[in-house]
Design a protein around this motif. Sequence first.
Motif, PDB file in Angstrom:
ATOM      1  N   LEU A 249       0.814  -1.217   0.000  1.00 45.65           N
ATOM      2  CA  LEU A 249       0.000   0.000   0.000  1.00 45.65           C
ATOM      3  C   LEU A 249       0.849   1.269   0.000  1.00 45.65           C
ATOM      4  O   LEU A 249       0.539   2.231  -0.716  1.00 45.65           O
ATOM      5  CB  LEU A 249      -0.951   0.001   1.192  1.00 45.65           C
TER       6      LEU A 249
ATOM      7  N   VAL B 209       0.486   4.028  -2.825  1.00 40.61           N
ATOM      8  CA  VAL B 209       0.049   5.380  -2.454  1.00 40.61           C
ATOM      9  C   VAL B 209       1.079   6.421  -2.906  1.00 40.61           C
ATOM     10  O   VAL B 209       0.723   7.494  -3.402  1.00 40.61           O
ATOM     11  CB  VAL B 209      -0.197   5.468  -0.937  1.00 40.61           C
TER      12      VAL B 209
ATOM     13  N   ALA C 283       0.688   6.902  -6.638  1.00 38.58           N
ATOM     14  CA  ALA C 283      -0.537   7.652  -6.919  1.00 38.58           C
ATOM     15  C   ALA C 283      -0.371   9.125  -6.535  1.00 38.58           C
ATOM     16  O   ALA C 283      -0.858  10.024  -7.251  1.00 38.58           O
ATOM     17  CB  ALA C 283      -1.702   7.028  -6.160  1.00 38.58           C
ATOM     18  N   PHE C 284       0.317   9.384  -5.433  1.00 44.47           N
ATOM     19  CA  PHE C 284       0.526  10.759  -4.970  1.00 44.47           C
ATOM     20  C   PHE C 284       1.366  11.554  -5.973  1.00 44.47           C
ATOM     21  O   PHE C 284       1.035  12.695  -6.319  1.00 44.47           O
ATOM     22  CB  PHE C 284       1.206  10.738  -3.604  1.00 44.47           C
TER      23      PHE C 284
ATOM     24  N   PHE D 102       7.228   5.238   1.256  1.00 42.38           N
ATOM     25  CA  PHE D 102       6.587   6.374   0.575  1.00 42.38           C
ATOM     26  C   PHE D 102       7.623   7.425   0.192  1.00 42.38           C
ATOM     27  O   PHE D 102       7.670   7.882  -0.961  1.00 42.38           O
ATOM     28  CB  PHE D 102       5.523   6.982   1.488  1.00 42.38           C
TER      29      PHE D 102
END
Length: 421
Positions: free
Chosen positions: A12, A16, A19-20, A133
């Motif tokens: 995830l 994420v 996508a960000f 991330f």
Amino acid sequence: MQKLASLIRPKLAAIVAIAFVALLLSAGIHSRGTVPAAWNMLHIPANTPLFSDTRGITHAIDCVVQGQDPYRVNRCDPWHRLYNYPPIWLLARHLGITSQSSNAIGLLFAVAAITAYILLLNSRSLLTGAIVFLAIASRCVLLSIERGNTDQIVFFVLVFGFFLIYRQRPEIRARSLSVLLVALTILKVYPIAAVTIFLRRKRGWKLALLTAGVAAAALLATSGRRLAFVIANTPRDPDTSFGTFPFFLTVSRHTLQSLAPLFADHRAAAPLAALVIASIGMFWGAHVGTRLDHVLPPLDLTRTRAAIAIACISIYSFAFLAGSSYDYRLIYLMGALAWLVEDLDKRRGLRSLPATLLILVLLWKPLYLSLTGELLDGLVFLMSTAWLGNTIFSQRTEDSSQLHSPSQPAPQKHPFAAPTA
């Protein structure tokens, strides 16, 4: 459904992050009007047209089709650069690829790298999720996407190749890894350094030397005299770069300024100085043995991510020693980061956190020549050589390269014994 959720959950943070970044790029295109302007909004220096490194190949193909030599003639390139990749990339012309294919190929490279990041990077806590991330959204990773660099496809093949090979029977795994490294060396030269993965194996020196010899012979056979042009045409640029040249040039300018001309004018000076640092790091790593396990997780080469980590650390170290590499080549440190993140998730302690943060900050280094960025690079290089020295040369009385608690002895395993991830 539960099985699918359990497979997606560790991914995830990576999804994420992707996508960000895509959302920010879309917003930038909407507000600024163009993709290059959107990249500049994200503080990634963009070229026009996009995918400048991809175009270094596709426009060179145009030259070949026109009967010109892109190693000697730069008129086909939008920035008038001489071609500096191995000749095998030019064979893509037989697939119908030309400069008109540049955007499609650049996007393909980006998708390949993103897929490799998703496969490689797991996170099972808030801390490791934040690390993953930030790593994927880092400047160096985004720079590799904007440039459309071939290191992305090499990294993809390396990661997927290791995962596929580690599912094979142990008796054929070493041979398959040798074939993979030979193929990657033909594509990009640097992966020849990954033969270090064999050195903890019984009679591993013979296999490592054999693989390196075959890889070098294959590179010479496919490149021939063009290999000299590949080296000569590769720029030694201190900006947006890492390696011995920008490191020693910057450090000398801020300390012993009289040494700066030496590193600027003599190509061999910086690599020779870095070899001294590498030797010290590897000797120290081998000397401290299992004591290094308190700050760095030992590399258990029976596990896929650990094998990828040592291969990527070796490629990064070789690129550093080579003199000057653009910052997008720091994506190979994602291999080491994946193993450090896994250690943070599997253990209750935080022994891997300092090394993880050091790599993460380097991935976010300024994309210009700075003392801070070069000191970070030097520290990561020293850490990498110590880690390699400890993995290759240290004499361990027990196989402490497992992710186990200090109170539990690790089982003995052959480096190619079990196909675990």
